[in-house]
Design a protein around this motif. Structure first.
Motif, PDB file in Angstrom:
ATOM      1  N   GLU A 141      38.309  35.855  50.576  1.00 39.95           N
ATOM      2  CA  GLU A 141      37.913  34.693  51.377  1.00 39.95           C
ATOM      3  C   GLU A 141      36.404  34.633  51.617  1.00 39.95           C
ATOM      4  OE1 GLU A 141      41.828  35.547  51.260  1.00 39.95           O
ATOM      5  OE2 GLU A 141      40.462  36.908  52.287  1.00 39.95           O
ATOM      6  N   GLU A 142      35.734  35.772  51.500  1.00 37.06           N
ATOM      7  CA  GLU A 142      34.277  35.797  51.700  1.00 37.06           C
ATOM      8  C   GLU A 142      33.495  35.370  50.461  1.00 37.06           C
ATOM      9  OE1 GLU A 142      33.222  39.328  54.639  1.00 37.06           O
ATOM     10  OE2 GLU A 142      34.694  39.951  53.127  1.00 37.06           O
ATOM     11  N   LEU A 143      34.162  35.303  49.334  1.00 34.54           N
ATOM     12  CA  LEU A 143      33.499  34.906  48.097  1.00 34.54           C
ATOM     13  C   LEU A 143      33.299  33.394  48.058  1.00 34.54           C
ATOM     14  CD1 LEU A 143      35.489  37.040  45.510  1.00 34.54           C
ATOM     15  CD2 LEU A 143      33.144  37.428  46.281  1.00 34.54           C
ATOM     16  N   PRO A 144      32.247  32.955  47.368  1.00 32.77           N
ATOM     17  CA  PRO A 144      32.123  31.516  47.149  1.00 32.77           C
ATOM     18  C   PRO A 144      33.359  31.008  46.400  1.00 32.77           C
ATOM     19  CG  PRO A 144      30.117  32.657  46.472  1.00 32.77           C
ATOM     20  CD  PRO A 144      31.144  33.706  46.767  1.00 32.77           C
ATOM     21  N   GLU A 145      33.818  29.849  46.753  1.00 32.97           N
ATOM     22  CA  GLU A 145      35.029  29.275  46.159  1.00 32.97           C
ATOM     23  C   GLU A 145      35.011  29.340  44.634  1.00 32.97           C
ATOM     24  OE1 GLU A 145      38.727  27.810  46.017  1.00 32.97           O
ATOM     25  OE2 GLU A 145      37.717  28.033  47.944  1.00 32.97           O
ATOM     26  N   GLU A 146      33.865  29.025  44.019  1.00 35.93           N
ATOM     27  CA  GLU A 146      33.779  28.974  42.558  1.00 35.93           C
ATOM     28  C   GLU A 146      33.844  30.354  41.900  1.00 35.93           C
ATOM     29  OE1 GLU A 146      29.484  29.086  44.021  1.00 35.93           O
ATOM     30  OE2 GLU A 146      31.332  28.097  44.654  1.00 35.93           O
ATOM     31  N   LEU A 147      33.778  31.439  42.678  1.00 31.13           N
ATOM     32  CA  LEU A 147      33.844  32.786  42.112  1.00 31.13           C
ATOM     33  C   LEU A 147      35.123  33.531  42.506  1.00 31.13           C
ATOM     34  CD1 LEU A 147      30.142  33.921  42.447  1.00 31.13           C
ATOM     35  CD2 LEU A 147      31.345  33.180  40.402  1.00 31.13           C
ATOM     36  N   ARG A 148      36.014  32.889  43.203  1.00 35.50           N
ATOM     37  CA  ARG A 148      37.252  33.564  43.608  1.00 35.50           C
ATOM     38  C   ARG A 148      38.143  33.906  42.421  1.00 35.50           C
ATOM     39  NH1 ARG A 148      38.494  30.565  49.371  1.00 35.50           N
ATOM     40  NH2 ARG A 148      36.577  31.353  50.337  1.00 35.50           N
ATOM     41  N   TYR A 149      37.973  33.215  41.315  1.00 34.58           N
ATOM     42  CA  TYR A 149      38.749  33.537  40.112  1.00 34.58           C
ATOM     43  C   TYR A 149      38.420  34.952  39.621  1.00 34.58           C
ATOM     44  CZ  TYR A 149      34.711  33.024  37.011  1.00 34.58           C
ATOM     45  OH  TYR A 149      33.506  33.203  36.386  1.00 34.58           O
ATOM     46  N   VAL A 150      37.191  35.408  39.875  1.00 29.25           N
ATOM     47  CA  VAL A 150      36.794  36.762  39.478  1.00 29.25           C
ATOM     48  C   VAL A 150      37.659  37.776  40.218  1.00 29.25           C
ATOM     49  CG1 VAL A 150      34.904  38.429  39.378  1.00 29.25           C
ATOM     50  CG2 VAL A 150      34.438  35.988  38.987  1.00 29.25           C
ATOM     51  N   TRP A 151      37.887  37.543  41.475  1.00 28.74           N
ATOM     52  CA  TRP A 151      38.754  38.392  42.284  1.00 28.74           C
ATOM     53  C   TRP A 151      40.160  38.430  41.674  1.00 28.74           C
ATOM     54  CZ3 TRP A 151      37.766  41.056  46.895  1.00 28.74           C
ATOM     55  CH2 TRP A 151      38.881  41.551  47.556  1.00 28.74           C
ATOM     56  N   ASP A 152      40.701  37.248  41.409  1.00 30.10           N
ATOM     57  CA  ASP A 152      42.074  37.159  40.890  1.00 30.10           C
ATOM     58  C   ASP A 152      42.220  37.887  39.556  1.00 30.10           C
ATOM     59  OD1 ASP A 152      42.781  35.640  43.110  1.00 30.10           O
ATOM     60  OD2 ASP A 152      42.454  33.733  42.068  1.00 30.10           O
ATOM     61  N   ARG A 153      41.234  37.781  38.705  1.00 26.45           N
ATOM     62  CA  ARG A 153      41.298  38.422  37.389  1.00 26.45           C
ATOM     63  C   ARG A 153      41.167  39.937  37.463  1.00 26.45           C
ATOM     64  NH1 ARG A 153      37.604  34.531  33.514  1.00 26.45           N
ATOM     65  NH2 ARG A 153      38.998  32.742  33.597  1.00 26.45           N
ATOM     66  N   ASN A 154      40.662  40.475  38.545  1.00 29.74           N
ATOM     67  CA  ASN A 154      40.410  41.911  38.638  1.00 29.74           C
ATOM     68  C   ASN A 154      41.287  42.623  39.645  1.00 29.74           C
ATOM     69  OD1 ASN A 154      38.001  42.565  36.793  1.00 29.74           O
ATOM     70  ND2 ASN A 154      37.538  40.590  37.715  1.00 29.74           N
ATOM     71  N   ALA A 155      42.266  41.919  40.172  1.00 31.42           N
ATOM     72  CA  ALA A 155      43.205  42.540  41.096  1.00 31.42           C
ATOM     73  C   ALA A 155      44.162  43.432  40.310  1.00 31.42           C
ATOM     74  CB  ALA A 155      43.971  41.480  41.871  1.00 31.42           C
ATOM     75  N   VAL A 156      44.392  44.607  40.829  1.00 29.57           N
ATOM     76  CA  VAL A 156      45.374  45.536  40.277  1.00 29.57           C
ATOM     77  C   VAL A 156      46.545  45.483  41.256  1.00 29.57           C
ATOM     78  CG1 VAL A 156      45.867  47.908  39.620  1.00 29.57           C
ATOM     79  CG2 VAL A 156      43.547  46.973  39.300  1.00 29.57           C
ATOM     80  N   GLY A 157      47.615  44.832  40.816  1.00 28.64           N
ATOM     81  CA  GLY A 157      48.684  44.536  41.769  1.00 28.64           C
ATOM     82  C   GLY A 157      48.162  43.457  42.703  1.00 28.64           C
ATOM     83  N   ARG A 158      48.088  43.778  43.967  1.00 28.93           N
ATOM     84  CA  ARG A 158      47.564  42.819  44.960  1.00 28.93           C
ATOM     85  C   ARG A 158      46.157  43.171  45.395  1.00 28.93           C
ATOM     86  NH1 ARG A 158      51.996  40.267  48.557  1.00 28.93           N
ATOM     87  NH2 ARG A 158      50.072  39.428  49.347  1.00 28.93           N
ATOM     88  N   GLU A 159      45.669  44.321  44.974  1.00 27.52           N
ATOM     89  CA  GLU A 159      44.382  44.822  45.452  1.00 27.52           C
ATOM     90  C   GLU A 159      43.309  44.782  44.377  1.00 27.52           C
ATOM     91  OE1 GLU A 159      43.479  45.887  48.577  1.00 27.52           O
ATOM     92  OE2 GLU A 159      45.441  45.106  49.178  1.00 27.52           O
ATOM     93  N   VAL A 160      42.092  44.614  44.803  1.00 25.59           N
ATOM     94  CA  VAL A 160      40.938  44.740  43.927  1.00 25.59           C
ATOM     95  C   VAL A 160      40.360  46.132  44.173  1.00 25.59           C
ATOM     96  CG1 VAL A 160      38.583  43.889  43.531  1.00 25.59           C
ATOM     97  CG2 VAL A 160      40.458  42.278  43.810  1.00 25.59           C
ATOM     98  N   PRO A 161      40.065  46.888  43.116  1.00 31.91           N
ATOM     99  CA  PRO A 161      39.531  48.245  43.305  1.00 31.91           C
ATOM    100  C   PRO A 161      38.272  48.266  44.187  1.00 31.91           C
ATOM    101  CG  PRO A 161      40.145  47.901  41.020  1.00 31.91           C
ATOM    102  CD  PRO A 161      40.242  46.556  41.702  1.00 31.91           C
ATOM    103  N   ASN A 162      38.093  49.360  44.882  1.00 32.47           N
ATOM    104  CA  ASN A 162      36.972  49.504  45.816  1.00 32.47           C
ATOM    105  C   ASN A 162      35.614  49.284  45.164  1.00 32.47           C
ATOM    106  OD1 ASN A 162      38.818  50.027  47.815  1.00 32.47           O
ATOM    107  ND2 ASN A 162      38.487  52.238  47.818  1.00 32.47           N
ATOM    108  N   ILE A 163      35.442  49.711  43.926  1.00 32.81           N
ATOM    109  CA  ILE A 163      34.168  49.492  43.252  1.00 32.81           C
ATOM    110  C   ILE A 163      33.840  48.000  43.236  1.00 32.81           C
ATOM    111  CG2 ILE A 163      35.274  49.545  40.968  1.00 32.81           C
ATOM    112  CD1 ILE A 163      32.625  50.498  39.799  1.00 32.81           C
ATOM    113  N   PHE A 164      34.827  47.167  42.927  1.00 33.83           N
ATOM    114  CA  PHE A 164      34.587  45.730  42.828  1.00 33.83           C
ATOM    115  C   PHE A 164      34.444  45.095  44.206  1.00 33.83           C
ATOM    116  CE2 PHE A 164      37.143  45.985  38.665  1.00 33.83           C
ATOM    117  CZ  PHE A 164      36.033  46.439  37.988  1.00 33.83           C
ATOM    118  N   ARG A 165      35.165  45.603  45.192  1.00 36.40           N
ATOM    119  CA  ARG A 165      35.038  45.078  46.556  1.00 36.40           C
ATOM    120  C   ARG A 165      33.646  45.375  47.103  1.00 36.40           C
ATOM    121  NH1 ARG A 165      39.701  47.047  50.064  1.00 36.40           N
ATOM    122  NH2 ARG A 165      38.944  45.389  51.417  1.00 36.40           N
ATOM    123  N   THR A 166      33.034  46.467  46.629  1.00 42.34           N
ATOM    124  CA  THR A 166      31.661  46.781  47.029  1.00 42.34           C
ATOM    125  C   THR A 166      30.675  45.909  46.266  1.00 42.34           C
ATOM    126  OG1 THR A 166      32.340  49.067  47.482  1.00 42.34           O
ATOM    127  CG2 THR A 166      29.978  48.648  47.288  1.00 42.34           C
TER     128      THR A 166
END
Length: 182
Positions: free
Chosen positions: A10-35
C-alpha cells in the motif's frame, strides 16, 4: 532488525504495485525486496537487471546457482546463501556439491568448466580483476557472452550481499547454516 522499515504494498506508488505482486512468494514479499522498496524505482531496476542476468548469463540454472552461492560464501552473506541453497536444490544441486563450494579447489565434484567458472568468481571477488591466466582458462571453455554473464552475475550478487549486510536485512525463516546436514 533491519535498518530501514519494511515497505508494504500500500505504500508503493500505484503504478509500481505490480512489482510487488510479481515478487511475492506465496503471500509475502521477501525481506530483501521489502527493504529495497523504500526506493521503488531502484527496486524495479534492480529486479530487471537481476532477471536479465538470471535468464541470459549463458549458464544453465544449476551452474548459475554455483556462481551465486560461491559469491555468497565469499561475502559471508547468510541471506543470499540461505535463499540460493533452496534455489540450487530445486535446480538439481546436491547438498554435497553445495557444501563443497567452500573448498571447491580440493573437491572432485566439479567438472572442468565449473572449476574455471569458480576460479573466475573467486578472482572477481578478490580483486575485481581476474588475472590473464584465469580469464583465458574460462574464455577457452565458454562463449564470450558467458564470460560477460559470469562477471556481471558475480558482481551483481556481490553488490546484493553488501546491500543486505549494510541494511541488516533479516532472514524470513531459520538459517540453513553454512554447513548443510543432508
Amino acid at each position: 532488525m533491519a535498518r530501514l522499515p519494511f515497505v508494504t504494498k500500500e505504500e508503493l506508488p500505484e503504478e509500481l504495485r505490480y512489482v510487488w505482486d510479481r515478487n511475492a512468494v506465496g503471500r509475502e514479499v521477501p525481506n530483501i525486496f521489502r527493504t529495497m522498496a523504500n526506493n521503488p524505482e531502484v527496486w524495479r531496476a534492480y529486479l530487471r537487471l537481476g532477471n536479465g542476468l538470471w535468464n541470459h548469463c549463458g549458464l544453465d540454472v544449476a551452474t548459475r546457482e554455483l556462481v551465486i552461492l560461491r559469491t555468497a560464501i565469499l561475502h559471508h552473506s547468510q541471506y543470499e546463501w540461505h535463499q540460493h541453497v533452496r534455489i540450487g536444490r530445486q535446480a538439481g544441486l546436491s547438498d554435497a556439491k553445495i557444501v563443497a563450494l567452500h573448498h571447491w579447489k580440493t573437491s572432485d565434484l566439479f567438472n572442468e568448466v565449473e572449476r574455471a567458472i569458480l576460479e573466475y568468481v573467486d578472482a572477481v571477488n578478490a580483486s575485481g580483476h581476474p588475472g590473464q591466466e584465469v580469464h583465458d582458462r574460462l574464455a577457452a571453455l565458454v562463449a564470450p557472452g558467458t564470460v560477460v554473464g559470469v562477471n556481471l552475475l558475480t558482481g551483481f550478487y556481490g553488490m546484493t550481499a553488501r546491500f543486505l549486510s549494510s541494511m541488516e536485512v533479516e532472514l524470513e525463516e531459520p538459517f540453513v547454516g553454512w554447513q548443510l546436514n543432508g
